[in-house]
Design a protein around this motif. Structure first.
Motif, PDB file in Angstrom:
ATOM      1  N   GLY A 207       0.814  -1.207   0.000  1.00 11.71           N
ATOM      2  CA  GLY A 207       0.000   0.000   0.000  1.00 11.71           C
ATOM      3  C   GLY A 207       0.846   1.255   0.000  1.00 11.71           C
ATOM      4  N   LEU A 208       1.873   1.293   0.846  1.00  5.21           N
ATOM      5  CA  LEU A 208       2.708   2.493   0.945  1.00  5.21           C
ATOM      6  C   LEU A 208       3.588   2.693  -0.280  1.00  5.21           C
ATOM      7  CD1 LEU A 208       3.680   2.516   4.720  1.00  5.21           C
ATOM      8  CD2 LEU A 208       2.240   4.154   3.499  1.00  5.21           C
ATOM      9  N   LEU A 209       3.835   1.631  -1.038  1.00  9.44           N
ATOM     10  CA  LEU A 209       4.609   1.802  -2.273  1.00  9.44           C
ATOM     11  C   LEU A 209       3.837   2.613  -3.309  1.00  9.44           C
ATOM     12  CD1 LEU A 209       6.332  -1.687  -2.690  1.00  9.44           C
ATOM     13  CD2 LEU A 209       7.331   0.477  -1.900  1.00  9.44           C
ATOM     14  N   ILE A 210       2.543   2.803  -3.088  1.00  8.53           N
ATOM     15  CA  ILE A 210       1.758   3.673  -3.966  1.00  8.53           C
ATOM     16  C   ILE A 210       2.200   5.131  -3.795  1.00  8.53           C
ATOM     17  CG2 ILE A 210      -0.565   4.593  -4.412  1.00  8.53           C
ATOM     18  CD1 ILE A 210      -1.685   1.890  -3.607  1.00  8.53           C
ATOM     19  N   VAL A 211       2.559   5.511  -2.564  1.00  8.37           N
ATOM     20  CA  VAL A 211       2.892   6.910  -2.285  1.00  8.37           C
ATOM     21  C   VAL A 211       4.376   7.195  -2.420  1.00  8.37           C
ATOM     22  CG1 VAL A 211       0.917   7.072  -0.741  1.00  8.37           C
ATOM     23  CG2 VAL A 211       3.163   6.640   0.222  1.00  8.37           C
ATOM     24  N   ASP A 212       5.210   6.165  -2.378  1.00  9.13           N
ATOM     25  CA  ASP A 212       6.646   6.355  -2.582  1.00  9.13           C
ATOM     26  C   ASP A 212       7.244   5.043  -3.052  1.00  9.13           C
ATOM     27  OD1 ASP A 212       9.317   7.398  -2.493  1.00  9.13           O
ATOM     28  OD2 ASP A 212       8.628   8.804  -0.967  1.00  9.13           O
ATOM     29  N   ARG A 213       8.372   5.146  -3.739  1.00 12.60           N
ATOM     30  CA  ARG A 213       8.969   3.937  -4.301  1.00 12.60           C
ATOM     31  C   ARG A 213       9.615   3.055  -3.252  1.00 12.60           C
ATOM     32  NH1 ARG A 213      12.281   6.918  -8.995  1.00 12.60           N
ATOM     33  NH2 ARG A 213      12.367   8.426  -7.281  1.00 12.60           N
ATOM     34  N   ASP A 214       9.932   3.609  -2.099  1.00  6.62           N
ATOM     35  CA  ASP A 214      10.463   2.801  -1.007  1.00  6.62           C
ATOM     36  C   ASP A 214      10.123   3.469   0.315  1.00  6.62           C
ATOM     37  OD1 ASP A 214      12.605   4.722  -0.248  1.00  6.62           O
ATOM     38  OD2 ASP A 214      13.438   4.154  -2.194  1.00  6.62           O
ATOM     39  N   LEU A 215      10.218   2.716   1.398  1.00  9.04           N
ATOM     40  CA  LEU A 215       9.848   3.242   2.703  1.00  9.04           C
ATOM     41  C   LEU A 215      10.834   4.285   3.206  1.00  9.04           C
ATOM     42  CD1 LEU A 215       8.544   0.047   4.555  1.00  9.04           C
ATOM     43  CD2 LEU A 215       7.256   1.796   3.330  1.00  9.04           C
ATOM     44  N   ARG A 219       9.762   7.888   4.615  1.00  4.13           N
ATOM     45  CA  ARG A 219      10.176   8.328   5.947  1.00  4.13           C
ATOM     46  C   ARG A 219      10.628   9.793   5.932  1.00  4.13           C
ATOM     47  NH1 ARG A 219      11.035   6.020  10.740  1.00  4.13           N
ATOM     48  NH2 ARG A 219      12.576   6.932  12.141  1.00  4.13           N
ATOM     49  N   GLN A 220      11.166  10.258   4.808  1.00  2.65           N
ATOM     50  CA  GLN A 220      11.544  11.670   4.697  1.00  2.65           C
ATOM     51  C   GLN A 220      10.325  12.569   4.792  1.00  2.65           C
ATOM     52  OE1 GLN A 220      13.879  12.283   1.176  1.00  2.65           O
ATOM     53  NE2 GLN A 220      15.717  11.375   2.067  1.00  2.65           N
ATOM     54  N   TYR A 223       9.348  12.768   8.506  1.00  2.00           N
ATOM     55  CA  TYR A 223      10.231  13.543   9.378  1.00  2.00           C
ATOM     56  C   TYR A 223      10.855  14.759   8.722  1.00  2.00           C
ATOM     57  CZ  TYR A 223       9.854   9.947  12.860  1.00  2.00           C
ATOM     58  OH  TYR A 223       9.364   9.082  13.802  1.00  2.00           O
ATOM     59  N   GLY A 224      10.589  14.975   7.446  1.00  2.00           N
ATOM     60  CA  GLY A 224      11.220  16.085   6.749  1.00  2.00           C
ATOM     61  C   GLY A 224      12.494  15.607   6.084  1.00  2.00           C
ATOM     62  N   ALA A 225      12.770  16.121   4.897  1.00  2.88           N
ATOM     63  CA  ALA A 225      13.954  15.697   4.154  1.00  2.88           C
ATOM     64  C   ALA A 225      15.200  15.930   4.992  1.00  2.88           C
ATOM     65  CB  ALA A 225      14.057  16.455   2.830  1.00  2.88           C
ATOM     66  N   GLY A 226      15.985  14.883   5.171  1.00  2.00           N
ATOM     67  CA  GLY A 226      17.234  15.015   5.914  1.00  2.00           C
ATOM     68  C   GLY A 226      17.059  15.044   7.406  1.00  2.00           C
ATOM     69  N   ALA A 227      15.829  14.880   7.910  1.00  2.00           N
ATOM     70  CA  ALA A 227      15.597  14.957   9.350  1.00  2.00           C
ATOM     71  C   ALA A 227      16.279  13.797  10.050  1.00  2.00           C
ATOM     72  CB  ALA A 227      14.104  14.938   9.658  1.00  2.00           C
ATOM     73  N   GLY A 228      16.819  14.073  11.186  1.00  2.00           N
ATOM     74  CA  GLY A 228      17.466  13.021  11.944  1.00  2.00           C
ATOM     75  C   GLY A 228      17.632  13.420  13.380  1.00  2.00           C
ATOM     76  N   GLU A 229      17.665  14.710  13.622  1.00  2.00           N
ATOM     77  CA  GLU A 229      17.803  15.169  14.994  1.00  2.00           C
ATOM     78  C   GLU A 229      16.478  15.063  15.723  1.00  2.00           C
ATOM     79  OE1 GLU A 229      20.639  15.970  16.361  1.00  2.00           O
ATOM     80  OE2 GLU A 229      21.645  15.550  14.474  1.00  2.00           O
ATOM     81  N   LYS A 230      16.547  14.751  16.996  1.00  2.00           N
ATOM     82  CA  LYS A 230      15.324  14.587  17.782  1.00  2.00           C
ATOM     83  C   LYS A 230      14.485  15.846  17.787  1.00  2.00           C
ATOM     84  CE  LYS A 230      13.579  13.161  22.289  1.00  2.00           C
ATOM     85  NZ  LYS A 230      13.906  12.735  23.654  1.00  2.00           N
ATOM     86  N   SER A 231      15.134  17.016  17.818  1.00  2.00           N
ATOM     87  CA  SER A 231      14.390  18.270  17.878  1.00  2.00           C
ATOM     88  C   SER A 231      13.485  18.459  16.679  1.00  2.00           C
ATOM     89  CB  SER A 231      15.361  19.449  17.977  1.00  2.00           C
ATOM     90  OG  SER A 231      16.195  19.491  16.826  1.00  2.00           O
ATOM     91  N   GLU A 232      13.899  17.864  15.543  1.00  2.00           N
ATOM     92  CA  GLU A 232      13.081  18.006  14.344  1.00  2.00           C
ATOM     93  C   GLU A 232      11.873  17.069  14.373  1.00  2.00           C
ATOM     94  OE1 GLU A 232      15.657  19.145  10.601  1.00  2.00           O
ATOM     95  OE2 GLU A 232      16.531  17.432  11.629  1.00  2.00           O
ATOM     96  N   LYS A 233      11.895  16.105  15.280  1.00  2.00           N
ATOM     97  CA  LYS A 233      10.821  15.131  15.333  1.00  2.00           C
ATOM     98  C   LYS A 233       9.780  15.482  16.382  1.00  2.00           C
ATOM     99  CE  LYS A 233      13.925  11.341  13.993  1.00  2.00           C
ATOM    100  NZ  LYS A 233      14.435  10.006  14.377  1.00  2.00           N
ATOM    101  N   GLU A 234      10.071  16.426  17.223  1.00  2.24           N
ATOM    102  CA  GLU A 234       9.174  16.713  18.314  1.00  2.24           C
ATOM    103  C   GLU A 234       7.923  17.440  17.842  1.00  2.24           C
ATOM    104  OE1 GLU A 234      11.574  18.810  21.077  1.00  2.24           O
ATOM    105  OE2 GLU A 234      12.418  16.999  21.970  1.00  2.24           O
TER     106      GLU A 234
END
Length: 316
Positions: A207-215, A219-220, A223-234
């Protein structure tokens, strides 16, 4: 072998339903039962689940209703019937083996049965009605209770079949448990499409491959492109979000998606301005001011618009 066409147009819908008074009745057991019923009923109806979220007092579905001229063979009807009715029930006592034999005889009774089964295919209203009725029966019996479980019919928002529109709506759905403070990462919530896909769920991943070619790409969006810091996830609380928007500011999309936003449940239509206009202007409802597309506010939503402005109470 006879084949019957299901005459429907391709469409994507965000569907949502909530319990009476928003009562948080669903524990792990209830959410697991509802999760399984979603796949069961959707497979029978031929509607593909793009993603979903089952919460303590409501659930969301993003579904793909296939295009017209979809052929359904007798063998496929029997397979779907067996999926929905693995055992005889008081309201559907016929066994799948009996159905197969009846259809093979190609009698007038077989024609009536075929017509009845095909009528239920690719129908969002039938999907939600059946899912909610089935779960209500199971829930009431398991609790020795009676009475309504769901507060309303269900909410439905038409979504353009564009990857950005679908990806944004899917991310909003998969972030439900993060928004509720249950988990920090949707991969850790097994009652949503993303969590099930990460856990190895074949249908959830498809189902999710409909919205993107891979998970990883999807995920970007979470969490936002390039997101990785916890502050960006809060998450951000409602008051802070309202303050920023009142000052005509914008929030990062990955942050705003962690707020409960009525665009996704009450916006009528989500997509490009042309897509939204084409659908809201076709609405036969008489209004003083004709509906039109409204650009989504508060973040960089790309070119996304909705069918109603929701200038007040954007956050539910």
């Amino acid at each position: 072998m006879k084949r019957y066409k299901v005459e429907k147009q391709t469409a994507y819908y965000h569907l949502m339903s909530r319990t009476v008074n928003g009562e948080a009745w669903f524990g792990d057991r209830e959410r697991e039962v509802l999760r399984k019923m979603i796949w069961q009923v959707a497979e029978f109806s031929g509607i593909r689940v793009v993603t979903y979220a089952v919460m303590k007092n409501h659930f969301h579905l993003l579904v793909d209703v296939p295009s017209g001229d979809t052929e359904v063979s007798d063998a496929e009807l029997v397979r779907r019937y067996r999926r929905l009715y693995p055992k005889p029930t008081p309201w559907q006592p016929m066994r799948a083996e009996v159905l197969a034999k009846t259809l093979a005889e190609d009698s007038s009774d077989a024609a009536v049965i075929r017509r009845d089964l095909v009528r239920r295919m690719h129908d969002v209203s039938w999907l939600m009605k059946t899912l909610k009725q089935r779960f209500s029966l199971w829930f009431n019996r398991s609790r020795d209770r009676f009475g309504p479980l769901w507060s309303e019919r269900f909410k439905s928002v038409l979504v353009e079949g564009d990857r950005w529109a679908l990806r944004t709506v899917a991310a909003y759905i998969d972030l439900n448990a993060v928004r509720a403070g249950i988990v920090e990462d949707p991969k850790d919530y097994r009652f949503c499409g993303y969590g099930e896909a990460i856990g190895g769920g074949r249908m959830a991943r498809a189902g999710l491959l409909i919205v993107d070619r891979d998970l990883a790409g999807y995920r970007q969006t979470l969490y936002g492109a390039g997101a990785g810091e916890k502050s960006e996830k809060e998450s951000i609380d409602r008051e802070e979000a309202l303050r920023v928007l009142a000052e005509k500011g914008k929030l990062p999309l990955s942050v705003l998606l962690r707020c409960r936003i009525r665009y996704f449940t009450d916006g009528m239509v989500i997509g490009s301005a042309d897509f939204v206009d084409a659908h809201v202007k076709a609405d036969p409802t008489e209004r003083r001011r004709p509906r039109r597309a409204h650009a989504m506010e508060g973040a960089d939503w790309g070119d996304l618009s909705v069918g109603t402005g929701l200038r007040k109470d954007l956050f539910s």
